[in-house]
Every structure is written in structure tokens, then in C-alpha cells.
Design a protein around this motif. Structure first.
Motif, PDB file in Angstrom:
ATOM      1  N   PHE A   1      -1.946 -11.503  -1.625  1.00  0.00           N
ATOM      2  CA  PHE A   1      -0.716 -11.013  -2.271  1.00  0.00           C
ATOM      3  C   PHE A   1      -0.266  -9.719  -1.607  1.00  0.00           C
ATOM      4  CE2 PHE A   1      -4.295  -9.252  -4.555  1.00  0.00           C
ATOM      5  CZ  PHE A   1      -3.953  -7.935  -4.797  1.00  0.00           C
ATOM      6  N   THR A   2       1.028  -9.470  -1.694  1.00  0.00           N
ATOM      7  CA  THR A   2       1.542  -8.193  -1.185  1.00  0.00           C
ATOM      8  C   THR A   2       1.634  -7.227  -2.363  1.00  0.00           C
ATOM      9  OG1 THR A   2       3.773  -8.986  -1.549  1.00  0.00           O
ATOM     10  CG2 THR A   2       2.917  -9.188   0.686  1.00  0.00           C
ATOM     11  N   PHE A   3       1.651  -5.955  -2.058  1.00  0.00           N
ATOM     12  CA  PHE A   3       1.777  -4.954  -3.119  1.00  0.00           C
ATOM     13  C   PHE A   3       2.508  -3.751  -2.546  1.00  0.00           C
ATOM     14  CE2 PHE A   3      -2.123  -4.226  -0.837  1.00  0.00           C
ATOM     15  CZ  PHE A   3      -2.157  -2.859  -0.658  1.00  0.00           C
ATOM     16  N   ARG A   4       2.967  -2.894  -3.434  1.00  0.00           N
ATOM     17  CA  ARG A   4       3.716  -1.708  -2.973  1.00  0.00           C
ATOM     18  C   ARG A   4       2.771  -0.532  -2.781  1.00  0.00           C
ATOM     19  NH1 ARG A   4       7.548  -0.703  -7.337  1.00  0.00           N
ATOM     20  NH2 ARG A   4       8.188   1.143  -6.183  1.00  0.00           N
ATOM     21  N   ALA A   5       2.912   0.110  -1.641  1.00  0.00           N
ATOM     22  CA  ALA A   5       2.093   1.295  -1.378  1.00  0.00           C
ATOM     23  C   ALA A   5       2.771   2.502  -2.008  1.00  0.00           C
ATOM     24  CB  ALA A   5       1.956   1.496   0.119  1.00  0.00           C
ATOM     25  N   PRO A   6       2.045   3.587  -2.302  1.00  0.00           N
ATOM     26  CA  PRO A   6       2.688   4.793  -2.849  1.00  0.00           C
ATOM     27  C   PRO A   6       3.827   5.276  -1.932  1.00  0.00           C
ATOM     28  CG  PRO A   6       0.306   5.004  -2.902  1.00  0.00           C
ATOM     29  CD  PRO A   6       0.599   3.740  -2.166  1.00  0.00           C
ATOM     30  N   GLU A   7       4.823   5.863  -2.553  1.00  0.00           N
ATOM     31  CA  GLU A   7       6.016   6.322  -1.832  1.00  0.00           C
ATOM     32  C   GLU A   7       5.649   7.215  -0.636  1.00  0.00           C
ATOM     33  OE1 GLU A   7       9.926   5.706  -1.514  1.00  0.00           O
ATOM     34  OE2 GLU A   7       8.762   4.943  -3.230  1.00  0.00           O
ATOM     35  N   PHE A   8       4.641   8.051  -0.858  1.00  0.00           N
ATOM     36  CA  PHE A   8       4.175   9.011   0.135  1.00  0.00           C
ATOM     37  C   PHE A   8       3.821   8.337   1.470  1.00  0.00           C
ATOM     38  CE2 PHE A   8       0.581  11.674   1.764  1.00  0.00           C
ATOM     39  CZ  PHE A   8       1.296  12.836   1.960  1.00  0.00           C
ATOM     40  N   PHE A   9       3.330   7.090   1.379  1.00  0.00           N
ATOM     41  CA  PHE A   9       2.896   6.385   2.587  1.00  0.00           C
ATOM     42  C   PHE A   9       4.000   5.552   3.237  1.00  0.00           C
ATOM     43  CE2 PHE A   9      -1.536   6.488   0.581  1.00  0.00           C
ATOM     44  CZ  PHE A   9      -1.845   7.681   1.220  1.00  0.00           C
TER      45      PHE A   9
ATOM     46  N   ALA B   1     -12.892   2.438   4.159  1.00  0.00           N
ATOM     47  CA  ALA B   1     -12.159   1.809   5.272  1.00  0.00           C
ATOM     48  C   ALA B   1     -11.328   0.637   4.759  1.00  0.00           C
ATOM     49  CB  ALA B   1     -13.133   1.358   6.354  1.00  0.00           C
ATOM     50  N   GLY B   2     -11.929  -0.156   3.854  1.00  0.00           N
ATOM     51  CA  GLY B   2     -11.227  -1.318   3.280  1.00  0.00           C
ATOM     52  C   GLY B   2      -9.982  -0.893   2.509  1.00  0.00           C
ATOM     53  N   SER B   3     -10.122   0.168   1.700  1.00  0.00           N
ATOM     54  CA  SER B   3      -8.977   0.665   0.910  1.00  0.00           C
ATOM     55  C   SER B   3      -7.822   1.062   1.835  1.00  0.00           C
ATOM     56  CB  SER B   3      -9.395   1.883   0.088  1.00  0.00           C
ATOM     57  OG  SER B   3     -10.321   1.505  -0.888  1.00  0.00           O
ATOM     58  N   LEU B   4      -8.161   1.799   2.905  1.00  0.00           N
ATOM     59  CA  LEU B   4      -7.117   2.253   3.839  1.00  0.00           C
ATOM     60  C   LEU B   4      -6.493   1.072   4.582  1.00  0.00           C
ATOM     61  CD1 LEU B   4      -9.006   5.362   5.277  1.00  0.00           C
ATOM     62  CD2 LEU B   4      -7.110   5.395   3.651  1.00  0.00           C
ATOM     63  N   TYR B   5      -7.339   0.100   4.881  1.00  0.00           N
ATOM     64  CA  TYR B   5      -6.852  -1.099   5.592  1.00  0.00           C
ATOM     65  C   TYR B   5      -5.817  -1.841   4.741  1.00  0.00           C
ATOM     66  CZ  TYR B   5      -7.106  -5.511   8.227  1.00  0.00           C
ATOM     67  OH  TYR B   5      -6.819  -6.624   8.962  1.00  0.00           O
ATOM     68  N   ALA B   6      -6.144  -1.982   3.447  1.00  0.00           N
ATOM     69  CA  ALA B   6      -5.219  -2.687   2.544  1.00  0.00           C
ATOM     70  C   ALA B   6      -3.869  -1.965   2.507  1.00  0.00           C
ATOM     71  CB  ALA B   6      -5.819  -2.769   1.150  1.00  0.00           C
ATOM     72  N   ILE B   7      -3.908  -0.627   2.433  1.00  0.00           N
ATOM     73  CA  ILE B   7      -2.665   0.148   2.398  1.00  0.00           C
ATOM     74  C   ILE B   7      -1.890  -0.044   3.707  1.00  0.00           C
ATOM     75  CG2 ILE B   7      -1.696   2.500   2.411  1.00  0.00           C
ATOM     76  CD1 ILE B   7      -2.583   1.953  -0.296  1.00  0.00           C
ATOM     77  N   SER B   8      -2.619  -0.079   4.831  1.00  0.00           N
ATOM     78  CA  SER B   8      -1.924  -0.192   6.121  1.00  0.00           C
ATOM     79  C   SER B   8      -1.155  -1.510   6.221  1.00  0.00           C
ATOM     80  CB  SER B   8      -2.914  -0.048   7.280  1.00  0.00           C
ATOM     81  OG  SER B   8      -3.671  -1.223   7.421  1.00  0.00           O
TER      82      SER B   8
END
Lengths: 257, 333
Positions: free
Chosen positions: B145-153, B221-228
Motif C-alpha cells: 500500500f502507499t501512504f503519505r509521508a510527513p509534510e517535512f519530507f 533502516a527499514g523505517s527510513l526505506y519505507a518513507i523513501s
């Protein structure tokens, strides 16, 4: 005299082979005892049972009258049973100093510190260097352990054992595989430890001269059984021991001395 | 005289400063994204180095911790709200979950001999993959699924800088960890476990600690990967992720920490350029074949990896110059 180490009917069986067979032995505090016997007599297996590397099929090991059965080899070391190995057993890719420092670190109970740099414990390094001085290895403290000669590795192993500062030292053939020139240095170190008089030492060796010079008592293992236990003189005159193992070794020793 | 340690720090500082300045002097979106990926995989590879390089543990299940971090962040941002607060909370939650799971998994499996342990981690990783595929209400299965990243990113440069800071912090924290008394015991376990035990160290405790630290860092690393990607699916739990980490660590140099960062750079850049070449030369569509060959060559000819080989060459040169100096001194005498 209080016994520091004792075994009761200590036995281990591998399939149909009984490697150690109901051995009863007792060692007083600050005593130097040697174990002799032909190859395959069960000497190293006996050490492994005492140090907890192997679990006995039957029988018990007592250290300071406490049953050691429920304690692992790690716990036995922490309680005061330190051992060296027949085959050189060091950390091959670490420096000589690092090998000994790790042993000092364990003794000083700095085992789980994970956020301070290791150099913030200078006392550990200093103690390790003192021990290397004792075994004449200080000049090689920055050498990688695997690059040492066999004799130097044995010295390193003794330094690691001494670093643990255990009450009992189990020395498994400390001169095994050494050249004749290398033996006196190890012998001197063991003599120094004995002369300090605060350790109980159990030694496995084949070099009879060394054993007769150092030992307060000798026990003989043969086919896993305790054949005899007594003073060096008693053992050498014991006919069963003569027939089973020593042959003319004692006569040779007398002739030499 | 400047010591080797100081030279290392000077070199690292220059690299970090250059990487900080980079997004301000270029507006290449491709390079910003590519470098961000390299930083993320550097964190993953460093975590794997704690296991493989420092403790001598070969795990084929490292992807499960990476995947747990990725899913925790993705699910929390999707279900709660895409804010920085939730992002930070999701990282902490991911780390906590992986910490607990890697502790339990480590306690149950690290008693086993290395090859049995490796097989069991592979099985457990497979189990988590199946779980993610079947638990569709949370993970949406294979489709993801896709999701929205925080505005900051939304600004890629900000995300680049955050990931770079994370990588630098992880590097220094792990460096302190491996240079601590405990870190040295980990190396002792790698070198000779039986001897470590005979010195009074309970080696199982140390292996579990290494497993937890590696798991927690992999989760980050996984958390950052998901955001990327702003997307997550079950690919984050696959064996490919573990193999990437393994390859990066081995190519860069095991037991060095800096090696896995270089390894991540080499792998990600080669992947990028080889797939780019595929437009003109179709053979490069199969770039994975080149990786296979590269892997075999490195293992055969440079088993110590890039950093290890450089260090060996440096030591050899130093030894030779010391030898020459001694020789000339004795000749003078």
C-alpha cells in the motif's frame, strides 16, 4: 587439610567406551598435583569433566565442598576453576595484549559495558602488561597471536589463565609440542606460580622430570581408572604403576639426578 | 604526529561535510534519491556487520527486522496521521518490536551451531514473509500500500539530510559499541567461542546482545526505506534484502563498519549504472548476473573486502618500511 577439589565416582561413557571410570580424587588447598598416564588414559577427558566442558554419565565434582553439577563451564570459571588447553587455544587474529586483556576484563567483571571505550579502563591494560612481563612476552604485546611460535602461544595461554586469577589452575600439557629450548621458560613460569603459594594446581604432563620436580602428589590414570595416587616417591615405587606405565622412567630420573 | 585514528576521523569528517553540502550545490533529484538509498542501505549493512563481521554470526533472516521497521512506520503513518511526531514514534515502536523479537529469536536460536542457526533464521524470515502476505487487513499482502509521508519530507533534500544524520549517528554509536569492552568480547566470540567461554563469558548473552543491536538498527533502516518509497509491500521481507546486506558487507569489508558503507555505495551505484546501460545494451538488463560474478570474484580474490584489502596493503607497506629502516640502522652500526 581442607580439600579444594574433589571428585566422587566421576564417570563418563561414550557409547560402549568408558573414558573415565569411577574416579575418586581429592586435592588439598594450595597443593600441586600432577596427572600422568599413557595417551588415551582419559586425562584430558577428566579435565573436561572438572571444568564442565563435558557432563559426567555418573558421579560428581566438588569445588570447595560445593557440588558443581548444576554449573556450566562459564560459571565454574567464574567460581575459581581456570583451565588451559592441550591444543593451543588463543584468539588468533587479536594481538597478544588483547588476548590477555580480555581475560583480565572477565576477572574484573567488566563484561557488559558497551558505551565506554575500552581504553577508558587503563588498569586492565596495565594488568595485562604485567602478566605478559611474567611470561616474557611483553616485547611482543602488539604482535598478532597467530604469528607467535608454538612456545610463545603456550606462554600466552598461561598468561590468560593467570589473568583470571582463579584459585585452581588446570594445566593441560603446557609444554606439549614445544622444542627442548622452549620448555625451561614455561617450567620457570609454573615454578614461580607454585612458589607464590596461593594457587592449587592440577597438571597433566608427560615430562617426568618436570613432574617430579614440581609435584606434591601424583595420580595415575590408566584406561580411565585411577591406578594410584600418592607422593612422587610412592608412585615411582608402585609396582602396578611401573608395569602399566612408567617402565624404567623412574630409574632414569634417579640416574640423572 | 597524526595517528591512524585521527586520519580516519579527518577523512570521515571531510566525507560527511561533502555529503552535507552536496544537495545545496546540485539540483539533481536522481542523485539525491540515489545517495539517500545508499545511506539507508549503509545503515542496514552496518547492522549486518555487527552480526557477521564482529560476532561471526551468519544470519539469513536479517530482512525480517528491516521489514518490521518498514511496516511499522508505513502502517502507523497510514493509520494515525502523517506527521513528524508519528514518524518518530513509529521508528521507536519499530525498534522496540524488533528489539523484543530479535531478543526472543536470538535466545531460541543462537544456542545452535552456526549452520543450523543460519537455516533457522532463513525459515523464520520465510515465516514472517508468509505472515505479511496473509495478514492482508494490515499489510495489504503482496500488493502492498502507499501512504503519505510527513509534510517535512516532501522536500527530498530534507529527507536526504535526515537520513545522512541517521547514518552518521548510527556509525558513531556502533563504532563506540564495537570499541567498548563488550564489543571486544563479541570479536572474541567470533574468533574462538569455546575460549571465550573458558574465560568466564557467557557467549549466548553476547550473541543475543549483538542480535538485538543489529535488529534494532535494521529496523531503523527499514523505517527510513519505507518513507523513501512512500510505499511498502512484502518485498521488504524477502531474502533479496538480506543478500543485499550480505553482499554490501562482504564487498566493503567485514568487521570494519566503514566497509559496509562503501559496499552499499558500490552496490547501489553499480546497480544504477548497469541498469542505465540496459537502454543501449540489453545484456545489462540482467545486471544481477554481473553482481553474481562480482560476488564470486570478491570472495575468491579479496576475502577481506575493499577496506580490509586496503588495510592489509597499508600494514604490509608499513612493515616493509620498518624492516628497511631496521636494516639501514644495522648497516650504519
Amino acid at each position: 587439610m581442607t580439600s579444594i577439589l574433589k571428585t566422587e565416582n566421576l564417570t563418563i561413557q561414550f557409547g560402549g567406551h568408558i573414558a573415565v571410570d569411577h574416579v575418586n580424587f581429592e586435592m588439598p588447598e594450595k597443593h600441586f598435583k600432577s596427572i600422568i598416564g599413557p595417551n588415551g588414559a582419559g586425562k584430558t577427558t577428566f579435565f573436561n569433566l572438572i571444568s564442565g566442558e563435558l557432563k559426567p554419565t555418573e558421579g560428581k565434582v566438588y569445588f570447595k565442598n560445593e557440588d558443581m553439577s548444576r554449573f556450566s563451564s562459564v560459571e565454574r570459571t567464574r567460581k575459581g576453576l581456570g583451565r588451559s588447553f592441550q591444543i593451543t587455544n588463543v584468539f588468533p587474529n587479536l594481538t597478544v595484549l588483547e588476548n590477555v586483556r580480555l581475560a583480565v576484563q572477565s576477572k574484573e567483571k567488566i563484561r557488559y559495558q558497551m558505551m565506554r571505550h575500552f581504553t577508558s579502563y587503563p588498569s586492565l591494560i596495565q594488568k595485562a602488561e604485567e602478566l605478559l612481563e611474567l611470561v616474557l612476552l611483553r616485547s611482543k604485546k602488539h604482535a598478532i597471536a597467530s604469528q607467535l611460535s608454538h612456545g610463545e602461544k603456550r606462554k600466552l595461554e598461561i598468561a590468560m589463565l593467570l589473568a583470571l586469577d582463579t584459585e585452581v589452575l588446570l594445566l593441560d600439557e603446557p609444554t606439549a609440542g614445544m622444542s627442548l629450548e622452549e620448555v625451561p621458560a614455561i617450567l620457570d613460569v609454573i615454578k614461580q606460580i607454585k612458589d607464590q603459594g596461593n594457587k592449587s594446581i592440577l597438571l597433566i604432563e608427560h615430562k617426568m622430570d618436570m613432574i617430579l620436580d614440581l609435584s606434591d602428589s601424583i595420580m595415575v590414570l590408566f584406561n580411565g581408572q585411577l591406578l594410584a595416587d600418592g607422593t612422587p616417591g610412592e608412585i615411582m615405587e608402585n609396582e602396578t604403576v611401573q608395569n602399566a606405565y612408567l617402565g624404567g622412567l623412574y630409574d632414569e630420573h634417579i640416574a640423572k639426578s | 604526529m597524526t595517528s591512524k585514528y585521527q586520519w580516519n576521523n579527518i577523512f570521515l569528517s571531510i566525507m560527511v561535510i561533502a555529503l552535507f553540502i552536496f544537495p545545496f550545490v546540485t539540483d539533481s533529484r536522481t542523485w539525491t534519491i540515489l545517495l539517500t538509498q545508499i545511506f539507508i542501505f549503509s545503515i542496514l549493512a552496518m547492522s549486518y556487520d555487527i552480526l557477521l563481521g564482529y560476532t561471526g554470526i551468519v544470519s539469513f533472516g536479517h530482512a525480517m527486522f528491516f521489514g518490521m521497521g518498514a511496516y511499522t512506520t508505513a502502517v502507523m503513518l497510514d493509520r494515525i496521521e502523517p506527521t513528524i511526531g508519528v514518524f518518530v514514534l513509529s521508528i521507536a515502536t519499530g525498534m522496540l518490536i524488533t528489539g523484543i523479537i530479535s531478543f526472543i529469536v536470538g535466545l531460541l536460536t543462537l544456542r545452535l551451531k552456526s549452520h543450523f542457526f543460519a537455516m533457522l533464521t532463513l525459515a523464520l524470515s520465510g515465516l514472517f514473509l508468509v505472515l505479511a502476505e496473509k495478514w492482508r487487513s494490515v499489510t495489504s499482502g503482496n500488493d502492498g500500500f502507499t501512504f503519505r509521508a510527513p509534510e517535512f519530507f516532501k522536500d527530498r533534500m530534507m529527507f536526504y539530510l535526515v537520513v545522512l544524520v541517521c547514518m552518521v549517528v548510527v556509525y558513531f554509536v556502533l563504532r563506540r559499541f564495537v570499541q567498548s569492552p563488550l564489543g571486544h568480547v563479541l570479536v572474541a566470540v567470533r574468533e574462538n567461542e569455546q575460549r571465550t567461554k573458558s574465560l568466564g563469558y557467557n557467549t549466548l548473552h553476547y550473541k543475543v546482545i549483538a542480535s538485538v543491536v543489529a535488529g534494532v538498527v535494521a529496523s531503523l533502516a527499514g523505517s527510513l526505506y519505507a518513507i523513501s518509497l512512500r510505499f511498502v509491500n512484502t518485498s521488504v521481507l524477502t531474502m533479496d534484502i538480506t543478500l543485499d546486506a550480505l553482499l554490501m558487507t562482504i564487498i566493503g569489508g567485514v568487521g570494519t563498519l566503514i566497509g559496509p558503507i562503501i559496499g552499499a555505495g558500490v552496490i547501489e551505484l553499480s546497480q544504477h549504472f548497469l541498469s542505465g546501460l540496459a537502454k543501449d545494451y540489453p545484456i545489462f538488463e540482467r545486471w544481477i548476473i554481473f553482481f553474481g560474478i562480482l560476488y564470486i570474484l570478491v570472495v575468491i580474490f579479496f576475502p577481506s573486502g575493499i577496506v580490509g584489502t586496503i588495510r592489509q596493503a597499508f600494514h604490509k607497506r608499513k612493515k616493509q618500511s620498518v624492516g628497511k629502516e631496521e636494516q639501514s640502522n644495522s648497516e650504519e652500526l
